[in-house]
Design a protein around this motif. Structure first.
Motif, mmCIF file in Angstrom:
data_model
loop_
_atom_site.group_PDB
_atom_site.id
_atom_site.type_symbol
_atom_site.label_atom_id
_atom_site.label_comp_id
_atom_site.label_asym_id
_atom_site.label_seq_id
_atom_site.Cartn_x
_atom_site.Cartn_y
_atom_site.Cartn_z
ATOM 1 N N ASN A 359 0.836 -1.207 0.000
ATOM 2 C CA ASN A 359 0.000 0.000 0.000
ATOM 3 C C ASN A 359 0.864 1.249 0.000
ATOM 4 O O ASN A 359 0.564 2.219 -0.701
ATOM 5 N N ASN A 360 1.947 1.234 0.798
ATOM 6 C CA ASN A 360 2.867 2.377 0.791
ATOM 7 C C ASN A 360 3.451 2.564 -0.595
ATOM 8 O O ASN A 360 3.525 3.682 -1.104
ATOM 9 N N ALA A 361 3.884 1.443 -1.212
ATOM 10 C CA ALA A 361 4.500 1.523 -2.539
ATOM 11 C C ALA A 361 3.513 2.159 -3.521
ATOM 12 O O ALA A 361 3.885 3.037 -4.312
ATOM 13 N N ILE A 362 2.248 1.737 -3.426
ATOM 14 C CA ILE A 362 1.231 2.285 -4.345
ATOM 15 C C ILE A 362 1.016 3.770 -4.048
ATOM 16 O O ILE A 362 0.953 4.613 -4.937
ATOM 17 N N LYS A 363 0.973 4.059 -2.736
ATOM 18 C CA LYS A 363 0.696 5.437 -2.307
ATOM 19 C C LYS A 363 1.767 6.411 -2.821
ATOM 20 O O LYS A 363 1.466 7.513 -3.247
ATOM 21 N N PHE A 364 3.024 5.962 -2.777
ATOM 22 C CA PHE A 364 4.109 6.889 -3.104
ATOM 23 C C PHE A 364 4.637 6.718 -4.531
ATOM 24 O O PHE A 364 5.744 7.134 -4.840
ATOM 25 N N THR A 365 3.870 6.036 -5.391
ATOM 26 C CA THR A 365 4.319 5.847 -6.777
ATOM 27 C C THR A 365 3.248 6.359 -7.733
ATOM 28 O O THR A 365 2.060 6.086 -7.533
ATOM 29 N N GLN A 391 9.152 -3.605 -4.336
ATOM 30 C CA GLN A 391 9.969 -2.618 -5.033
ATOM 31 C C GLN A 391 9.046 -1.677 -5.793
ATOM 32 O O GLN A 391 8.121 -2.123 -6.474
ATOM 33 N N ASP A 392 9.298 -0.364 -5.640
ATOM 34 C CA ASP A 392 8.464 0.578 -6.396
ATOM 35 C C ASP A 392 9.332 1.550 -7.178
ATOM 36 O O ASP A 392 10.552 1.606 -6.994
ATOM 37 N N SER A 393 8.686 2.293 -8.068
ATOM 38 C CA SER A 393 9.435 3.285 -8.845
ATOM 39 C C SER A 393 8.930 4.676 -8.470
ATOM 40 O O SER A 393 8.746 5.526 -9.315
ATOM 41 N N LYS A 404 15.255 6.838 10.186
ATOM 42 C CA LYS A 404 14.211 6.989 11.213
ATOM 43 C C LYS A 404 12.915 6.262 10.867
ATOM 44 O O LYS A 404 12.001 6.203 11.673
ATOM 45 N N LEU A 405 12.873 5.730 9.641
ATOM 46 C CA LEU A 405 11.587 5.231 9.129
ATOM 47 C C LEU A 405 10.856 4.229 9.998
ATOM 48 O O LEU A 405 9.645 4.252 10.097
ATOM 49 N N PHE A 406 11.634 3.338 10.635
ATOM 50 C CA PHE A 406 10.968 2.234 11.339
ATOM 51 C C PHE A 406 10.659 2.554 12.791
ATOM 52 O O PHE A 406 10.274 1.697 13.561
ATOM 53 N N PHE A 409 5.628 6.660 14.793
ATOM 54 C CA PHE A 409 5.157 8.007 14.460
ATOM 55 C C PHE A 409 6.103 8.757 13.516
ATOM 56 O O PHE A 409 6.095 9.969 13.464
ATOM 57 N N GLN A 410 7.004 8.018 12.807
ATOM 58 C CA GLN A 410 7.950 8.709 11.935
ATOM 59 C C GLN A 410 7.446 8.720 10.507
ATOM 60 O O GLN A 410 7.055 7.694 9.973
ATOM 61 N N GLN A 411 7.486 9.893 9.929
ATOM 62 C CA GLN A 411 7.206 9.975 8.507
ATOM 63 C C GLN A 411 8.391 10.668 7.871
ATOM 64 O O GLN A 411 9.044 11.506 8.490
ATOM 65 N N ALA A 412 8.678 10.279 6.617
ATOM 66 C CA ALA A 412 9.923 10.732 6.011
ATOM 67 C C ALA A 412 10.023 12.259 6.005
ATOM 68 O O ALA A 412 11.079 12.823 6.220
ATOM 69 N N ASP A 413 8.939 12.903 5.796
ATOM 70 C CA ASP A 413 9.002 14.340 5.619
ATOM 71 C C ASP A 413 7.625 14.883 5.989
ATOM 72 O O ASP A 413 6.614 14.316 5.578
ATOM 73 N N GLY A 421 -0.948 11.867 3.713
ATOM 74 C CA GLY A 421 -1.607 11.409 4.945
ATOM 75 C C GLY A 421 -0.835 10.264 5.580
ATOM 76 O O GLY A 421 0.302 9.981 5.206
ATOM 77 N N GLY A 422 -1.467 9.615 6.550
ATOM 78 C CA GLY A 422 -0.821 8.457 7.205
ATOM 79 C C GLY A 422 -0.477 8.758 8.650
ATOM 80 O O GLY A 422 -0.373 9.916 9.053
ATOM 81 N N SER A 423 -0.337 7.677 9.412
ATOM 82 C CA SER A 423 -0.099 7.829 10.855
ATOM 83 C C SER A 423 1.362 7.664 11.231
ATOM 84 O O SER A 423 1.772 7.986 12.334
ATOM 85 N N GLY A 424 2.180 7.127 10.303
ATOM 86 C CA GLY A 424 3.592 6.882 10.631
ATOM 87 C C GLY A 424 3.779 5.683 11.546
ATOM 88 O O GLY A 424 4.823 5.509 12.126
ATOM 89 N N LEU A 425 2.747 4.871 11.669
ATOM 90 C CA LEU A 425 2.865 3.692 12.552
ATOM 91 C C LEU A 425 3.107 2.409 11.777
ATOM 92 O O LEU A 425 3.616 1.440 12.310
ATOM 93 N N GLY A 426 2.725 2.422 10.488
ATOM 94 C CA GLY A 426 2.753 1.197 9.695
ATOM 95 C C GLY A 426 4.099 0.494 9.720
ATOM 96 O O GLY A 426 4.174 -0.705 10.017
ATOM 97 N N LEU A 427 5.185 1.217 9.439
ATOM 98 C CA LEU A 427 6.494 0.563 9.356
ATOM 99 C C LEU A 427 6.973 0.113 10.734
ATOM 100 O O LEU A 427 7.623 -0.919 10.849
ATOM 101 N N ALA A 428 6.630 0.912 11.770
ATOM 102 C CA ALA A 428 7.029 0.493 13.134
ATOM 103 C C ALA A 428 6.355 -0.829 13.475
ATOM 104 O O ALA A 428 6.976 -1.730 14.062
#
Ligand code: ADP
Length: 738
Positions: A359-365, A391-393, A404-406, A409-413, A421-428
Motif C-alpha cells: 500500500n505504501n509503494a502504491i501510495k508513493f508511486t 519494489q516501487d518506482s 528513522k523510518l521504522f 510516528f515517523q514519517q519521512a518528511d 496522509g498516514g499515521s507513521g505507525l505502519g512501518l514500526a
C-alpha cells in the motif's frame, strides 16, 4: 548499645568499660574479703591479733565502700556519669589496694620468714587477679596495684636484711610484667569494644537497608499489581473499543458497498466510492492504533498455523489490486517455486506486513509498476528463511530519512504527511512483526528513483497440505454458494442487513436471529447449511449458543462461523473453543466472507466444481445443451443443473418454465407500474426472485429484490429496474433457447 547517631564513639567505649568493671565488681569484692579473712586466719598465730583485726576491718571497709558505689550505680545509673563512676571506682580501688599494702606491716613486725613469703605470695596473687578484673580501665587497674606493690617493695627494703632487700625486686619485676599484660588486655578490650560498636552500627545499617529493601519490594509488588491491573483494563478497553469501532464501521462499509452495487447515478456512485474508501482508510488507521497499543502492552502474539504462500499473495492481490489499477500501476509477482509447499507461521501477520508495504509503494508511486519478490534464502529440516521485497518506482526516500523510518510516528518528511496522509505507525508495526517472526526489515532507496522495502522472516514447514483457498473469488466458488440456506445470528439490525444482502447477492437464502436463544431455537427446528454467528449478543451470546448447538449430535458438522468485531487472538481462541469452525472479522470483507463460507461448505456438498476440476460427463452434456448459459452476469445454468442432479431433460424443462413465468410476471409488473401499484410490484418482485436464483440468474434475482424493496413509490427507479429486467430476460431467453 546506644547508637552512634546519639553518642560519640568515646562515650560508647566508656559505657562499655563501666559495664565490664561493674560486671566483675560483686564477685571480686566478695573474693577480696574472703581472701582477707583467710590471710588473718593463717597469720593468727604469727602476728598480733589486734593488728590483724584492724587490718581486716580497714580492708573490709574499703571493699564495702567500693561495693556500695557499684550498687548505687547499678540501681540508679542516671545519678552518676560514666566518668564520675570510673573516677570513684578508681579511688575506692586505690583504697582496697592500699589495704592490701598495709598487710606488709606484718613482714616488718614479725621475724618469721613464712610471714614474709606469705605476704609476698598474697600481694602477687592479688596483683595477678586484678589484671582480668580491672584491666578494662587502665587507671583503675594501676590504682589497685601500685600501692600494694610499692608497699611490699619498700617494706622489704626497710627490713635491712640483704636477702629480703634483694628479693624486693622480684615483686617489682613481676608487677612490671603484669602492668604490660594489663595494658595489652586493656588495648584488646578497647579494640573489642570498638569492633562491637562498629559491628552494631553495621548491623543497624544492614537492618535499615533490609527494611528499606523490603519496603521497596513491597512497593514494587504493589506497583506491579497496579500495572497489571491497568494493563488488563487497557486490554479490555482495547477489546471493547475494537468491538465498538468495528461494529459501526461494518455497517458503514457494508452499506456503502451494497448501495454502490445498486446505484446507477455516476455522481452518487462517486460519493459512495469515496465513503467506502474513506471508511477503509479510517479502519486501517484504527487497526494500526490497536496494533500499536497491543505492541506497547506486549500483547501482540504470533500464531502458528499451516498456510500456503499462495493464499497470502491472493489476499494481498484482492486487497491492493484496486488501488494499484486505479493509479494505472501494475502489480508484478515473482515467487520462488521452492516456496510452493505447505508453510507454518502466521499468514495474517505476514499478509499485514505485505499489505502495508505494498500500500505504501502504491501510495508513493505515480507511474510504473510495483514488483513483489519472494525468495527462499535458507532451508533447514524444520525452518525456512524467506526474503520478501516490495519494489516501487516512486518518490524514494533520502538516506537521512531512511534511518528513522521504522520508529513509531515517523514519517519521512512532514510535507509528505500533508500530501499523502498516514499515521507513521505502519512501518514500526511491520518492524515489530518481523522481529516477532525472528526476522529483520530494511529499505534500499534513492530519492526520486523509487524504494525497495525488504524483510526476512523464519517460517516453519507445514505438516498438512493446506487448501489453496483464494480470496480472488472465482465464479465457481460463488456458484458453490448459491442455493444454500444460512442462518445469520446478529442483534444489530444494520449488520444483519449487510450480511443478509451480501449472502442474498450470491443466491444464498437467509434466515435471521436476533440473539443466541432464537438462533438455537431456529437451528434445532430447521435445516441450515451454515450459521454466521455474532459473538456479542443479548440474552445468549454467540459462544454459549454455539456450545448449545454443538451439544446436539446432529449439529456436530454444521459449519458455524463467528462474525466478530473483536480481532484479538484470545477472542478467536474462545470462538474455536466454543465449537465454531472459523471467524470473519467485522467489517466484513465480502470476498473473505464468501471464501470462508465456501471453505466450510465445499466438503459437505460434493460434487461441486472446483476451478481445477475437469467437467464431468453430465456437466459436458449441460454445456453442450446450453453452450452460452455460463455467464454469471446473465445466467449460469450450472446452478440449476446441480440442483437437478445434472439431468438435461429436467434442466431444459425448468429453464423453459422459468422463462415463461418470467415473461408473464414481467408483463404483470408493467401493468402494476402503469397503475402505480407499488405493493403489487413488490409482491411480483418477491415472486420472481427465488426461481431466478434457482436457475442461476443471480443478477436478475438481485434486480427483482430491488423491486421488492422499492417501497418509496419511486416510479423512475421502478421504470429503470423494469427496463433492465426486460433486457436481461431477453438475454437469458437467448442463452437458454434450444
Ligand atoms: P504511514 O501510515 O504514515 O504511511 P508508515 O510507517 O507506513 O506510515 O510510513 C512512514 C513513512 O515512510 C511514510 O510517511 C513515508 O514518508 C515513508 N515511506 C514509506 N514507504 C514508502 C515508499 N514506498 N516510498 C516512499 N516513502 C515511503
Amino acid at each position: 548499645m546506644a547508637d552512634l547517631s546519639t553518642y560519640s564513639e568515646a562515650e560508647l567505649i566508656t559505657t562499655e568499660q563501666v559495664k565490664l568493671l561493674y560486671a566483675n565488681a560483686r564477685a571480686s569484692n566478695v573474693v577480696v574479703v574472703l581472701l582477707g579473712i583467710l590471710c588473718v586466719s593463717i597469720l593468727w598465730g604469727k602476728a598480733d591479733h589486734q593488728a590483724l583485726l584492724i587490718w581486716l576491718a580497714i580492708l573490709t571497709t574499703s571493699v564495702v565502700i567500693r561495693l556500695t558505689l557499684a550498687h548505687r550505680y547499678y540501681s540508679q545509673p542516671e545519678s552518676l556519669s560514666n566518668q564520675a563512676f570510673i573516677q570513684r571506682y578508681t579511688i575506692t580501688s586505690f583504697m582496697v589496694g592500699s589495704s592490701w599494702g598495709l598487710l606488709c606491716q606484718f613482714i616488718y613486725t614479725s621475724d618469721s620468714l613464712f610471714v614474709t613469703y606469705f605476704v609476698i605470695v598474697v600481694i602477687i596473687i592479688i596483683t595477678t587477679a586484678s589484671v582480668p578484673v580491672l584491666a578494662a580501665v587502665k587507671q583503675t587497674f594501676m590504682a589497685a596495684c601500685i600501692p600494694q606493690i610499692f608497699a611490699l617493695f619498700f617494706t622489704l627494703i626497710a627490713t635491712g636484711d640483704v636477702d629480703s632487700q634483694l628479693s624486693a625486686f622480684g615483686p617489682l619485676l613481676y608487677f612490671g610484667l603484669m602492668l604490660s599484660t594489663g595494658k595489652n588486655l586493656n588495648r584488646r578490650i578497647i579494640q573489642a569494644i570498638q569492633l562491637e560498636i562498629h559491628n552494631k552500627v553495621l548491623i543497624g545499617q544492614l537492618t535499615n537497608e533490609i527494611a528499606q529493601r523490603e519496603r521497596t519490594q513491597q512497593d514494587l509488588i504493589i506497583a506491579k499489581e497496579v500495572a497489571e491491573k491497568a494493563n488488563k483494563s487497557k486490554s479490555e478497553f482495547l477489546a471493547n473499543m475494537s468491538h465498538e469501532i468495528r461494529t459501526p464501521m461494518n455497517a458503514i462499509i457494508g452499506m456503502a458497498n451494497l448501495a454502490l452495487q445498486r446505484e446507477s447515478d455516476p455522481k452518487q456512485q462517486d460519493y459512495l466510492e469515496k465513503i467506502g474508501l474513506s471508511s477503509q482508510h479510517l479502519l486501517g488507521v484504527i487497526n494500526h492504533i490497536l496494533d500499536f497499543s497491543k505492541i506497547e502492552a506486549g500483547k501482540l502474539d504470533i500464531e502458528e498455523t499451516d498456510f500456503s504462500l499462495h493464499q497470502v499473495i491472493s489476499t494481498l492481490t484482492t486487497i491492493v489490486s484496486e488501488a494499484a489499477t486505479s493509479k494505472g500501476l501494475t502489480l508484478k509477482f515473482d515467487i520462488d517455486p521452492a516456496l510452493e509447499i505447505p508453510l507454518r507461521g502466521d499468514p495474517l501477520r505476514l499478509g499485514q506486513i505485505l499489505i502495508n508495504l505494498t500500500n505504501n509503494a502504491i501510495k508513493f508511486t505515480e507511474h510504473g509498476s510495483i514488483n513483489i519478490h519472494v525468495a527462499l534464502l535458507e532451508a533447514s529440516e524444520k525452518s525456512l528463511l524467506v526474503n520478501f521485497e516490495v519494489q516501487d518506482s516512486g518518490i524514494g526516500i533520502s538516506v537521512e530519512e531512511q534511518q528513522k523510518l521504522f520508529e513509531s510516528f515517523q514519517q519521512a518528511d512532514t510535507s509528505i504527511t500533508r500530501k499523502y496522509g498516514g499515521s507513521g505507525l505502519g512501518l514500526a508495526i511491520c518492524k515489530q512483526l518481523t522481529q516477532l517472526m525472528d526476522g529483520e526489515i530494511g529499505v534500499r532507496s534513492h530519492l526520486g528513483q523509487g524504494s525497495t522495502f525488504w524483510f526476512t522472516i523464519y517460517l516453519g514447514r507445514g505438516t498438512e497440505q493446506t487448501k489453496q483457498t483464494t480470496n480472488g473469488i472465482s465464479n465457481d466458488l460463488l456458484s458453490s454458494l448459491a442455493g444454500r440456506h444460512i442462518l445469520i445470528a446478529d442483534d444489530n439490525r444494520l449488520n444483519q442487513q449487510v450480511a443478509q444482502e451480501l449472502l442474498q447477492n450470491v443466491g444464498i437464502t437467509v434466515e435471521l436471529a436476533e440473539d443466541g436463544v432464537i438462533a438455537l431455537e431456529k437451528v434445532t427446528n430447521g435445516h441450515f447449511d451454515a450459521v454466521l454467528m455474532d459473538v456479542q449478543m443479548p440474552n445468549m451470546d454467540g459462544l454459549e449458543a454455539t456450545s448449545k448447538i454443538r451439544a446436539h449430535a446432529e449439529n456436530s458438522t454444521l459449519p458455524i462461523i463467528a462474525i466478530t468485531a473483536n480481532v484479538a487472538k484470545e477472542e478467536r481462541q474462545k470462538c474455536l473453543a466454543a465449537g465454531m469452525n472459523d471467524f470473519v472479522s467485522k467489517p466484513v470483507e465480502p470476498n473473505i466472507l464468501y471464501s470462508t463460507l465456501a471453505k466450510w461448505l465445499q466438503p459437505k456438498q460434493r460434487p461441486l466444481l472446483s476451478p481445477s476440476e475437469p467437467l464431468r460427463k453430465s456437466d459436458s452434456a449441460i454445456e453442450k445443451l446450453f453452450p452460452k448459459a455460463n455467464d454469471p452476469k446473465i445466467i449460469d445454468i450450472k446452478y440449476l443443473a446441480r440442483q437437478l442432479k445434472e439431468n438435461p431433460v429436467k434442466v431444459r424443462k425448468f429453464a423453459k418454465q422459468f422463462m415463461e413465468s418470467a415473461k408473464r410476471v414481467l408483463s404483470e409488473m408493467e401493468e402494476a407500474l402503469s397503475e402505480d401499484d407499488f405493493e403489487r410490484l413488490s409482491a411480483l418482485g418477491h415472486q420472481l426472485k427465488s426461481p431466478a436464483r434457482t436457475v442461476g440468474a443471480i443478477h436478475f434475482a438481485t434486480l427483482c429484490q430491488e423491486l421488492e424493496e422499492l417501497k418509496g413509490e419511486d416510479t423512475n427507479k421502478a421504470k429503470s429496474l423494469l427496463t433492465e429486467l426486460n433486457e436481461l430476460a431477453e438475454q437469458i431467453s437467448e442463452r437458454v433457447s434450444v
